[in-house]
Design an enzyme around this catalytic site. Structure first.
Site, short mmCIF file in Angstrom:
data_model
loop_
_atom_site.label_atom_id
_atom_site.label_comp_id
_atom_site.label_asym_id
_atom_site.label_seq_id
_atom_site.Cartn_x
_atom_site.Cartn_y
_atom_site.Cartn_z
N SER A 1 31.85 51.64 33.92
CA SER A 1 31.37 51.14 35.24
C SER A 1 30.10 51.87 35.69
O SER A 1 29.93 53.36 35.15
CB SER A 1 32.51 51.19 36.12
OG SER A 1 31.87 50.91 37.64
N GLN B 1 28.59 48.64 32.00
CA GLN B 1 28.33 47.61 33.42
C GLN B 1 27.27 48.21 34.06
O GLN B 1 27.16 49.33 34.52
CB GLN B 1 29.72 47.67 33.99
CG GLN B 1 29.70 46.78 35.37
CD GLN B 1 29.25 47.35 36.52
OE1 GLN B 1 29.42 48.53 36.51
NE2 GLN B 1 28.61 46.78 37.45
N TYR C 1 23.99 46.91 37.16
CA TYR C 1 23.72 46.13 38.25
C TYR C 1 22.30 46.14 38.00
O TYR C 1 21.47 46.93 37.39
CB TYR C 1 23.87 46.82 39.64
CG TYR C 1 25.49 46.71 40.00
CD1 TYR C 1 25.99 45.79 40.66
CD2 TYR C 1 26.06 48.08 39.64
CE1 TYR C 1 27.35 45.64 40.79
CE2 TYR C 1 27.46 47.75 40.03
CZ TYR C 1 28.16 46.87 40.46
OH TYR C 1 29.32 46.87 40.85
N THR D 1 26.06 42.43 35.52
CA THR D 1 26.78 42.04 36.84
C THR D 1 25.96 40.93 37.77
O THR D 1 25.21 41.22 38.29
CB THR D 1 27.37 43.12 37.93
OG1 THR D 1 27.96 43.89 37.02
CG2 THR D 1 28.14 42.41 38.80
N LYS E 1 28.12 39.16 33.11
CA LYS E 1 29.46 39.20 33.76
C LYS E 1 29.53 38.57 35.10
O LYS E 1 28.54 38.94 36.09
CB LYS E 1 29.95 40.68 34.15
CG LYS E 1 31.36 40.98 34.58
CD LYS E 1 31.21 42.44 34.67
CE LYS E 1 32.87 42.78 34.90
NZ LYS E 1 33.22 42.45 36.56
N HIS F 1 34.75 38.80 40.18
CA HIS F 1 34.74 40.45 40.73
C HIS F 1 35.79 40.79 41.26
O HIS F 1 35.95 41.28 42.53
CB HIS F 1 33.41 40.53 41.65
CG HIS F 1 32.73 41.71 41.68
ND1 HIS F 1 31.77 42.09 40.91
CD2 HIS F 1 33.06 42.79 42.51
CE1 HIS F 1 31.30 43.30 41.18
NE2 HIS F 1 32.13 43.71 42.13
N GLY G 1 42.58 39.56 37.75
CA GLY G 1 43.98 39.18 37.82
C GLY G 1 44.86 39.12 36.79
O GLY G 1 46.07 38.86 36.85
N PHE G 2 44.52 40.01 35.48
CA PHE G 2 45.21 39.81 34.41
C PHE G 2 46.35 41.16 34.34
O PHE G 2 45.95 42.34 34.58
CB PHE G 2 44.51 39.87 32.93
CG PHE G 2 43.71 38.66 32.88
CD1 PHE G 2 44.59 37.71 31.91
CD2 PHE G 2 42.50 38.44 33.41
CE1 PHE G 2 43.78 36.50 31.62
CE2 PHE G 2 42.16 37.10 33.12
CZ PHE G 2 42.83 36.17 32.27
N ARG G 3 47.41 40.78 34.78
CA ARG G 3 48.73 41.69 34.85
C ARG G 3 49.77 41.87 33.98
O ARG G 3 50.57 42.65 34.17
CB ARG G 3 49.11 41.58 36.43
CG ARG G 3 48.23 41.48 37.27
CD ARG G 3 47.60 42.83 37.79
NE ARG G 3 46.80 42.67 38.98
CZ ARG G 3 45.35 42.73 38.66
NH1 ARG G 3 44.66 42.89 37.59
NH2 ARG G 3 44.61 42.65 39.78
#
Length: 285
Positions: free
Chosen positions: A24, A49, A51, A77, A149, A173, A206-208
């Protein structure tokens, strides 16, 4: 914020498990330090990653450093011209805790503490970013792959292909930008169909569990990225916690393959999935 070793611990755990990592721009450790931490354990690829920044010279320094340190790709991003509405951050005057720095963004803890998180972002991020300007400029200064992304629609997939991007990450995001936005898994089929094999497609958000990953691969994605699970692992037990998270996801994924009769990853297809319709009956995808 979750552990003193932060991205260093994550990089070591990823290398141990044979998993790649994106660094990041808000990393609390430098690109060089994160790369060294991972490569000291084993082979690992890193992306940076990025900006779009008002300070083009600083953005170019980040790109040059990432390439010199061996990063293989930029994850640009695209879904953050501004931050989403975050009332809790504003109400509580959220600021990054004292003692933490953002070395990639060239910000000391004193710089960070002087502004809110939202204020810091507005100060450096360029909200006028656009396809026609950013992609050619990045191509002119680096040989790293350029991925976008924050794609959720077929229209943006077409733009990514048109501008010669190397891949996209279907992402919302973390659901922190726009209330009511599609879950990435729901947006994925449209994006994969639009890609038509012309572009590599990854996903995050949301991958858990390993079964979550199985579903995404069945819908045509190549790779799933996770963020918060790594933070939870760090908070639990640093590097060992991230390692446990990765092992848990792998074991769940492997067990899911066994229970659906998939001997190899290539065997994972839509045939293993069904969607429940409004009256509660399953139907093939």
């Amino acid at each position: 914020m979750a552990h003193p070793d932060g991205e260093l611990a994550t990089s070591r755990a990823c290398a141990k498990q044979g998993v790649n990592m994106a660094i990041s721009s808000y990393s609390n450790h430098s690109i060089e330090a994160v790369r060294i931490a991972g490569t000291s354990v084993g082979p690992i690829s890193h992306a940076i990653q990025l900006y779009t920044m008002k300070d083009r010279a600083m953005q170019e320094r980040i790109v040059s450093t990432a390439e010199a340190e061996g990063c293989s790709a930029i994850f640009l991003t695209a879904d953050s011209p501004v931050l989403g509405v975050r009332y809790n951050e504003w109400r509580n005057d959220f600021r990054t805790p004292e003692g933490l720095e953002f070395p990639i963004l060239e910000k000391t803890t004193e710089d960070i503490r002087r502004q809110t998180h939202d204020g810091t972002f507005v100060g450096f991020n360029d909200d006028s970013h656009n396809w026609d300007r950013e992609i050619p400029w990045l191509r002119s200064i680096t040989k790293m792959e350029i991925w976008i992304k924050g794609v959720l629609t077929a229209e943006d997939m077409e733009l990514a292909v048109k501008h010669g991007c190397d891949g996209v990450i279907v992402s919302n995001h973390g659901g922190r930008q726009l209330d009511g936005v599609l879950a990435t898994l729901d947006a994925l089929p449209e994006c994969v169909e639009a890609a038509q094999g012309r572009m590599r497609v990854h996903i995050d958000g949301g991958f858990r569990s390993g079964t979550d990953i199985f579903k995404a691969l069945a819908l045509g994605v190549e790779c799933c990225w996770v963020g918060r699970p790594a933070i939870w692992g760090l908070a639990y037990d640093g590097e060992a916690g991230v390692n446990l998270m990765l092992e848990t996801m792998y074991n769940e994924f492997r067990r899911c393959m066994q229970l659906t009769g998939c001997k190899t990853v290539k065997d994972i297809t839509k045939a293993s999935l069904a969607r429940i319709d409004a009256d509660g009956r399953p139907k093939p995808l």
